[in-house]
Design a protein around this motif. Structure first.
Motif, PDB file in Angstrom:
ATOM      1  N   LYS A 138      -8.180   5.856  -1.136  1.00  0.00           N
ATOM      2  CA  LYS A 138      -7.941   4.469  -1.556  1.00  0.00           C
ATOM      3  C   LYS A 138      -7.401   3.632  -0.395  1.00  0.00           C
ATOM      4  CE  LYS A 138      -7.032   5.464  -6.440  1.00  0.00           C
ATOM      5  NZ  LYS A 138      -5.976   5.523  -7.481  1.00  0.00           N
ATOM      6  N   ARG A 148      -6.955   0.690   8.739  1.00  0.00           N
ATOM      7  CA  ARG A 148      -7.570   1.847   8.078  1.00  0.00           C
ATOM      8  C   ARG A 148      -7.950   2.909   9.107  1.00  0.00           C
ATOM      9  NH1 ARG A 148     -11.682  -1.624   4.449  1.00  0.00           N
ATOM     10  NH2 ARG A 148     -11.611  -2.903   6.329  1.00  0.00           N
ATOM     11  N   ALA A 156       0.813  -1.218   0.000  1.00  0.00           N
ATOM     12  CA  ALA A 156       0.000   0.000   0.000  1.00  0.00           C
ATOM     13  C   ALA A 156       0.847   1.268   0.000  1.00  0.00           C
ATOM     14  CB  ALA A 156      -0.934  -0.005   1.204  1.00  0.00           C
ATOM     15  N   GLU A 181      -6.082  -4.591   3.489  1.00  0.00           N
ATOM     16  CA  GLU A 181      -4.783  -5.173   3.836  1.00  0.00           C
ATOM     17  C   GLU A 181      -4.051  -4.380   4.908  1.00  0.00           C
ATOM     18  OE1 GLU A 181      -2.664  -5.496   0.041  1.00  0.00           O
ATOM     19  OE2 GLU A 181      -3.054  -7.648   0.137  1.00  0.00           O
ATOM     20  N   ASN A 204      -8.627   0.007   1.778  1.00  0.00           N
ATOM     21  CA  ASN A 204      -7.735  -1.143   1.599  1.00  0.00           C
ATOM     22  C   ASN A 204      -7.796  -2.059   2.824  1.00  0.00           C
ATOM     23  OD1 ASN A 204      -5.605  -2.922   1.285  1.00  0.00           O
ATOM     24  ND2 ASN A 204      -4.172  -1.388   0.521  1.00  0.00           N
TER      25      ASN A 204
END
Length: 199
Positions: free
Chosen positions: A91, A100, A72, A97, A95
């Motif tokens: 974005k 956040r 990322a 992964e 994500n």
């Protein structure tokens, strides 16, 4: 046998602190990386970023998502991350992964910009390592390890002055431990003194 309950002898016969003996992921991180010297800008920027994401969460969670973070954040290349914009933040917030958290994501972007700007004044590596203490700690138990130090307080102040954020003295001490600036491996741990920085 060890002289402290804070060390656990693994099935391999090696002594580790309890926090590093719980899972394979933590054990491998402790055995191969934690406390080893990091003297590259990209390496320090990655560790600084991961420490920011860890705030209030478990280190194991951060390690599980580490490869996702690397994807990322462009391998934690400060030049690339410094150019991220609001669209990139949006974005990243989508994500799965990574962790956040808008404040932490925005802190990484600001810290990338600060890392690039700091090159004109010697760079991130010199700044972090200039806060190595004159003497190392020799902890027998986890209770012997402070959560901050005069050096970590000074580092936090210097980083903030250079434009970094999410860099308090407790986080800076954890960073200093992780990258070998201090060696807080417990006496009796198989990793004590392996960094080459301290006896």
């Amino acid at each position: 046998m060890t002289d402290t309950d804070d060390l656990i002898i693994g099935s391999d016969g090696l002594a580790r602190p309890a926090w590093a003996a719980g899972t394979d992921l933590l054990r491998d991180y402790y055995d191969t990386e934690w406390g080893m010297p990091v003297r590259t800008e990209q390496g320090l920027f990655e560790r600084l970023s991961l420490e920011a994401f860890q705030a209030g969460l478990s280190w194991e969670l951060v390690l599980r998502k580490r490869e996702g973070f690397r994807r990322a954040f462009a391998g934690f290349d400060p030049d690339v991350v410094a150019g991220f914009d609001e669209e990139d933040v949006d974005k990243l917030l989508e994500n799965p992964e990574i962790i956040r958290n808008r404040r932490k994501i925005e802190a990484v972007l600001r810290n990338a910009q600060a890392t690039v700007a700091l090159r004109a004044k010697g760079g991130l590596v010199d700044l972090v390592w200039s806060h190595r203490p004159a003497e190392n700690l020799r902890p027998r138990t986890l209770a012997d390890i402070p959560s901050r130090s005069p050096e970590s307080e000074a580092l936090a102040k210097a980083l903030k002055k250079a434009g970094f954020t999410f860099v308090g003295p407790v986080m800076c001490f954890a960073l200093m431990e992780a990258v070998g600036v201090v060696d807080t491996h417990l006496l009796g741990s198989h990793r004590r003194g392996t960094s080459g920085v301290w006896d």
